[in-house]
Design an enzyme around this catalytic site. Structure first.
Site, PDB file in Angstrom:
ATOM      1  N   ALA A 121       0.485  -1.742   0.239  1.00  0.00           N
ATOM      2  CA  ALA A 121      -0.049   0.104   0.358  1.00  0.00           C
ATOM      3  C   ALA A 121       1.097   1.144  -0.015  1.00  0.00           C
ATOM      4  CB  ALA A 121      -1.148  -0.047   1.321  1.00  0.00           C
ATOM      5  N   ASN A 181       0.883  -5.686   7.599  1.00  0.00           N
ATOM      6  CA  ASN A 181       1.831  -6.713   6.714  1.00  0.00           C
ATOM      7  C   ASN A 181       3.105  -5.297   5.844  1.00  0.00           C
ATOM      8  OD1 ASN A 181       1.459  -9.018   7.167  1.00  0.00           O
ATOM      9  ND2 ASN A 181      -0.601  -8.998   6.378  1.00  0.00           N
ATOM     10  N   HIS A 211      -0.721   5.600   5.191  1.00  0.00           N
ATOM     11  CA  HIS A 211       0.488   5.516   5.309  1.00  0.00           C
ATOM     12  C   HIS A 211       0.771   6.247   5.523  1.00  0.00           C
ATOM     13  CE1 HIS A 211      -2.186   1.312   4.978  1.00  0.00           C
ATOM     14  NE2 HIS A 211      -2.488   1.949   3.693  1.00  0.00           N
TER      15      HIS A 211
END
Length: 258
Positions: A121, A181, A211
């Protein structure tokens, strides 16, 4: 290139189907040779399913993409690599287990296979890997997510708003095995699971998974940020994750684990 790329998948859920959709739209022909699932009779979607890794490998995949969680990666990855088949793991957090990571690297080296770590991501993974050669002193991953993206996947209470976790990447993947992850990818690209710091924040007003990657060292410093829309309300994964898995399966945009 007219020869179809033969792709196997571990799992047949939302993420696997989203990735398969991206592969189906590529200029290069791609054939999904099968998905490995516990019960093929209960699998949803149109992808062909198999109940054992032996049956999946019998379809002669060129690459296998894992989309089924850390336990599935630990269970099947070594056999896939030992068969000489490249592996793209979505559940990179499982590689915080040093013994597992070592066993997978040994199997890959013996069979001439590769472990292709997807960018997931986040953007900037390639830059972090490059900076490591110069010198990286600090790495911080900060994730901000709505409560629904975290609460259904962990045991124990979480705050309604604010800081839900602060610690190392190794601790984070144990606390949030389905959500962070990405921190495994960051740790492997940078300074490892113990030195990489992680902060997880809950924001009930958030409409996306945010993120942030901050790194500093002898190379200088950088700050990367992605606001990623989730694949669906039933999946914690950002849409870009499916794209990164497809890209790694096609042979680009990945970190070769060594």
């Amino acid at each position: 290139m007219n020869t179809p790329l033969r792709v196997g998948i571990v799992g047949c859920g939302v993420l696997a189907n989203a990735m398969a959709g991206h592969l189906a739209r590529q200029p290069r022909p791609v054939e999904i040779v099968g998905c490995l699932v516990r019960d093929p009779g209960r699998a949803r979607g149109a992808l062909p399913c198999h109940g054992s890794w032996e049956a999946l490998l019998a379809q002669r995949p060129d690459v296998v993409v894992e989309c089924a969680g850390q336990a599935a990666l630990a269970q099947y990855a070594q056999a896939i690599l030992a068969a000489g088949v490249d592996l793209v793991p979505a559940s990179v957090g499982a590689l915080a287990d040093d013994a597992l990571r070592g066993a997978l690297l040994e199997a890959a080296a013996a069979a001439g296979a590769r472990i292709r770590i997807p960018s997931g991501a986040m953007v900037g993974i390639d830059g972090l890997a490059a900076a490591r050669h110069v010198g990286v002193a600090e790495v911080l991953y900060r994730g901000t997510m709505p409560p629904v993206a975290l609460q259904r996947y962990v045991s124990g209470p979480l705050p309604e708003r604010g800081l839900a976790f602060a610690g190392s990447a190794r601790e984070a993947v144990a606390r949030f095995p389905k959500n962070v992850n990405l921190t495994g990818t960051i740790a492997l690209a940078g300074i490892g699971f113990d030195r990489t710091r992680v902060e997880m924040l809950i924001d009930p007003d958030a409409t996306a998974n945010v993120h942030e990657l901050l790194a500093r060292g002898e190379f200088g410093d950088f700050h990367a940020r992605v606001s990623g829309l989730r694949i669906s309300e039933s999946s914690p994964s950002s849409r870009i994750v499916a794209g990164s898995l497809a890209q790694a399966a096609l042979g680009s945009g990945f970190l070769a684990l060594s």
